[in-house]
Design a protein around this motif. Structure first.
Motif, PDB file in Angstrom:
ATOM      1  N   GLN A  24      -8.219 -22.166   5.128  1.00 54.25           N
ATOM      2  CA  GLN A  24      -6.941 -22.735   4.720  1.00 54.25           C
ATOM      3  C   GLN A  24      -6.332 -21.990   3.536  1.00 54.25           C
ATOM      4  O   GLN A  24      -5.335 -22.431   2.984  1.00 54.25           O
ATOM      5  CB  GLN A  24      -7.131 -24.207   4.348  1.00 54.25           C
ATOM      6  N   ARG A  45      -3.944 -25.661  -3.965  1.00 54.26           N
ATOM      7  CA  ARG A  45      -4.311 -25.007  -2.722  1.00 54.26           C
ATOM      8  C   ARG A  45      -5.020 -23.703  -3.039  1.00 54.26           C
ATOM      9  O   ARG A  45      -4.681 -23.002  -4.004  1.00 54.26           O
ATOM     10  CB  ARG A  45      -3.053 -24.702  -1.897  1.00 54.26           C
ATOM     11  N   LYS A  94      -6.397 -20.544  -7.135  1.00 57.09           N
ATOM     12  CA  LYS A  94      -5.757 -21.755  -6.631  1.00 57.09           C
ATOM     13  C   LYS A  94      -4.409 -21.931  -7.313  1.00 57.09           C
ATOM     14  O   LYS A  94      -4.142 -21.335  -8.363  1.00 57.09           O
ATOM     15  CB  LYS A  94      -6.642 -22.973  -6.875  1.00 57.09           C
TER      16      LYS A  94
END
Length: 947
Positions: A24, A45, A94
């Motif tokens: 992902q 993310r 991230k």
């Protein structure tokens, strides 16, 4: 044992999660920048990005990368080395939130940075200074051009900070260098191209909007010099003409008329200027910074002859970001005395002028008092610099005042700039009470026999009220139209001085009205009014006076202006058009005594006159408005209840009587002649009676057959009559609105063509074109149906891509309807080569898609499924719209028949008829499934395989 098993399970679970998490990871900078900044921090993310380093932070704890399309900032975790400019790097980490002056942006918190190679800086995105300052390209690699206003070099950081001006604005930049650049001496006034990062660190505005990472990213396009005053000398007239390149630094010479802080008012060759100085760099004691500006502003006095250097980029100033120095002493010519009309027309633009006018409203905004003042034909707004410590005036209603300053006319708007309170003089005192003005004569006001631009007062009874601001008033046997002044209180803040909230009077109320008689025929907001910007208060109520019974002919000749009248006539047409903000205007065209006049009604109701039909005689109560240069003479309906139908027009009845009566008389004459001829024939053929009698039986059988044929013909005639009625009703309804639009536009162009502006004339031509186009589309559908019914629509099968055709039709529908509904296509493979008439199938699918979108709510989904079933292609079009009532389904494919629940949704009732005929030509079938309020599905089956 249990703990051991738990550890094994946990390890296995983590092993499953880790690959999923890596799968992902976001690998494109665009995907990261598309995130909401706050969500990027609260729900981080995982990212793995690659790009070229375009900027490195001063403390080397952050940098920016760019992948050739977009850029993003990277913050380094503790212990990670920072790459250098133009390194090609891979970054893993991230997302995080980065806040600049209250604005949130996504960034990357790096856990690992790997230098792949030495890369090449990407091509920058070219921006204007305004685009740079908007920060829509935050942290991207961009370039801008502009003229240098000043610069500063800080040896302790080796940074050059500068200001540049260009297209209507300015910005600052920070350039990082390894030492003092040798080109600094050529930087003042130079035109430069800068490439760097759109940053705005800690500001998010023009201060620090661009970070230039190295001197290689600064290109001098036009060299400057070491002194601001070495700029080229031009005249004030050349600057005021606005022909110079935006941002270019030029020098003018003139005499100081006044100074207010950073604003300098100059007079010189070619006019006057309203200029602005730029703030100097702050000088810190013991600082070694090199500052390239002219230092603190000098103290100027009226009459000083000066050189002023500035840039012509930011309105309203003629020159801004200015530097000034005194070169001598000159003389100040007195200001030119002008009136408000000539100033608004721009005849005294960029001149030192004085103006006399009367005050009607004023308010404070910071250190300004804003005055609205009237002249005979309009008003202007004056901004007078006034210290907040000075008391706010309360007694200037109607005061005659004199202003002295510079008139600036930019973008069709005239503004007036006053240096100080000393340039504002009260010539005649005003009052605290706006109603404390002399009583006026209503007849003199209506006929322009009073001084324009001077307040007056009247008392009268309300004839009608058109919300929110128009009142029709009868005072001393004279009818007037007055316009109320809206309050400033809700929008301008306090303190303010206006007339307070305007009343909402009823017909019959007795009012005291104070207002301003002006004639502003070119101003749509004031044209046609006798008094404008009025204050009003209710004194009481009396029985309303009845309307004046009159004719359209007398009104057209100029009688009954501003009166409430009652007229009757034949309604020719009416149309509805949007005004915006949920308001609608209904326009009617009425004919009586050979005269045609327009009636208007404005309200929030879409169709307030549905009971009125063209060809009706109607009785209307309306107020007669004065004709102006902008609008013809017309009447205003104040309420939908003021229009009543009297039934079918007597003119129409008479016409029909002569048409049908004359035809009946002709038939009667023919029938009588036939009877006479029959009697003569009988007398001459009496002897053949016996011969005729024996043929009765033979004729009887023929008559029975004829009776059967006649019954069939009568049934067909009845169906044809119903079809004709539906056709006439549909076509007349669909033609009525465009014909009304066309007729109204043509009437205006016939009678007022010479007074129409080019923009209004083009608007009327566009209305005629659109209306004609709509009627042509309807006739095209009728002709198409005619060709089908006559059997003249041929069947020309060819091989074509069925799925591709469906996709094209969906794209066309999305474009035509501005994507009001989402259209989803599910298509099985194997439909790229079918045999059929592509033009007919286009009619089938196009009509079904159009209907599905038309009868569905905004934002809903229309689903189209296509599959193969043996030698047939099956196409299903499903919507979630209004559905089809069960009572209408048997008539679904009849011409001009529409479902009973369509309401105001436009349509002709021909689309599905054409669809059915096209399906029949293909020897196919069509079925429908529907539920009211939930939606409809059409299922079409066509044999297009196996040929």
């Amino acid at each position: 044992m249990n703990r051991h098993v738990l550890c094994i399970l946990l390890s296995a679970l983590l092993g499953m999660i880790a690959p999923a998490a890596r799968g992902q990871e976001m690998e494109r900078i665009h995907d990261v920048t598309a995130l909401n900044g706050k969500e990027a921090g609260t729900s981080p993310r995982m990212v793995k990005l690659r790009g070229v380093v375009t900027e490195v932070g001063v403390e080397k704890k952050s940098f920016t990368i760019n992948d050739g399309a977009e850029g993003i900032g990277v913050v380094l975790s503790s212990g990670i080395a920072c790459p250098t400019l133009s390194d090609d790097v891979e970054v893993e980490g991230k997302t995080m939130n980065f806040t600049v002056a209250g604005f949130s942006h996504p960034r990357v918190l790096a856990d690992a940075v790997r230098v792949v190679s030495k890369g090449k800086l990407p091509e920058p995105t070219k921006l204007t200074l305004a685009e740079l300052n908007s920060f829509k390209h935050f942290e991207r690699w961009v370039s801008v051009e502009g003229f240098v206003l000043r610069w500063k070099f800080c040896p302790s950081t080796n940074e050059v900070t500068g200001c540049i001006a260009g297209d209507t604005t300015w910005t600052t930049f920070t350039l990082r260098a390894n030492g003092r650049p040798e080109w600094l001496s050529k930087l003042m006034r130079a035109k430069v191209r800068l490439t760097g990062i759109n940053a705005g660190v800690n500001t998010h505005n023009a201060f620090g909007a661009l970070i230039v990472p190295s001197p290689a990213q600064l290109e001098i396009l036009t060299p400057g010099g070491g002194s601001a005053f070495d700029a080229p000398l031009v005249s004030i007239k050349e600057v005021n003409a606005r022909t110079l390149e935006p941002g270019m630094r030029v020098k003018v010479r003139g005499v100081v008329a006044a100074q207010n802080n950073f604003q300098v008012y100059l007079r010189g060759d070619g006019g006057a200027q309203f200029n602005a100085l730029q703030s100097p760099w702050e000088r810190q004691p013991e600082s070694r910074d090199e500052l390239a500006d002219t230092g603190p502003w000098p103290v100027l006095s009226p009459g000083d002859e000066v050189e002023f250097v500035g840039s012509s980029s930011v309105l309203p100033y003629a020159l801004n970001f200015g530097d000034v120095r005194v070169i001598g002493k000159g003389s100040i010519a007195p200001p030119e005395k002008v009136d408000l009309d000539t100033m608004k027309a721009g005849r005294y633009t960029d001149n030192w002028i004085t103006l006399e006018a009367r005050v009607f409203c004023w308010s404070r905004s910071g250190d300004l008092i804003i005055y609205n003042v009237w002249g005979p034909h309009g008003y202007v707004t004056i901004h007078v610099p006034t210290p907040v410590t000075e008391a706010f005036p309360s007694d200037l209603h109607g005061a005659k005042v004199r202003f002295t300053g510079v008139a600036v006319h930019r973008n069709s708007v005239t503004s007036y700039y006053i240096p100080s309170p000393a340039h504002f003089e009260v010539l005649e005192p005003g009052t605290e009470d706006p109603f404390a003005v002399p009583e006026g004569n209503p007849a003199d006001i209506a006929s322009d026999r009073v001084p324009l631009g001077v307040p007056t007062k009247i008392t009268g009874q309300v004839i009608g009220f058109a919300p929110p601001f128009t009142i029709f008033l009868r005072s001393a046997d004279t009818a007037l139209r007055v316009k109320l002044q809206p309050t400033w209180g809700s929008s301008r803040g306090t303190p303010f001085a206006d007339y307070g909230p305007p009343p909402s009077p009823k017909r019959g109320d007795k009012l005291e009205v104070m207002g301003w008689p002006i004639r502003a025929e070119n101003d749509v907001a004031f044209a046609g009014y006798d008094l404008v910007c009025c204050a009003a208060r209710v004194l009481g109520h009396e029985d309303p006076q009845p309307p004046v019974a009159t004719t359209l002919t007398r009104i057209a000749k100029g009688e009954h202006t501003n009166e409430l009248v009652e007229v009757r006539g034949r309604l020719l047409t009416w149309q509805v058009a949007p005004l915006g903000a949920g308001e609608w205007r209904t326009t009617m065209l009425l004919k009586g005594d050979g005269t045609k006049l327009t009636f208007v009604h404005e309200s929030g109701v879409l169709h307030p006159f549905d009971t009125l039909k063209p060809t009706d005689d109607v009785l209307l109560q309306a107020v007669v408005e004065r004709a102006t240069e902008q609008t013809p003479r017309r009447l205003r309906l104040l309420s939908p209840t003021d229009a009543k139908s009297l039934g079918l027009s007597s003119e129409i009845i008479n016409n029909r009587f002569w048409i049908y009566g004359g035809g009946g008389l002709a038939l009667l004459a023919l029938f009588s002649g036939w009877i006479v001829a029959l009697r003569r024939s009988n007398r001459s053929k009496t002897e053949g009676a016996a011969l005729l009698e024996h043929k009765v039986n033979e004729r009887t059988s023929e008559l029975r057959q004829a009776q059967t044929d006649l019954s069939k013909a009568l049934e067909q005639e009845r169906e044809l009559g119903e079809l004709k009625s539906r056709f006439v009703a549909t076509v007349s309804h669909e033609f009525r609105t465009p014909l009304g639009v066309t007729m109204s536009a043509v009437e205006i162009m016939r009678h007022f063509d010479a007074k129409l502006t080019p923009e209004r004339r083009q608007e009327l031509c566009n209305e005629i074109h659109d209306a004609t186009r709509g009627m042509a589309d309807l006739m095209e559908q009728v002709l198409m149906l005619g060709r089908v019914e006559a059997g003249k629509l041929g069947f020309r099968p060819v091989l074509f891509d069925f799925a591709g055709l469906a996709g094209k039709l969906i794209d066309e529908s999305l474009s035509a309807t501005s994507r009001r509904c989402q259209i989803v296509l599910h298509c099985e493979p194997g439909l790229k080569e079918v045999r059929g008439d592509e033009a007919l199938i286009r009619h089938i699918l196009g009509n079904l898609i159009t209907n599905a979108v038309k009868y569905s709510p905004n934002g809903s989904t229309v689903l189209m499924r296509i599959r193969r079933d043996g030698n047939d292609v099956v196409c299903e079009v499903e919507d979630h719209g209004i559905g089809i009532p069960e009572i209408d389904r048997p008539h679904l494919f009849e011409a001009f028949h529409r479902a009973t629940n369509v309401g105001d949704i436009p349509g002709t009732g021909l689309g599905l008829v054409i669809v059915k005929r096209c399906v029949d030509i293909h020897s196919g079938s069509i079925d429908v499934q529907s539920e009211v309020g939930k939606g409809t599905t059409f299922i079409v089956r066509l044999p297009v395989f196996g040929f």
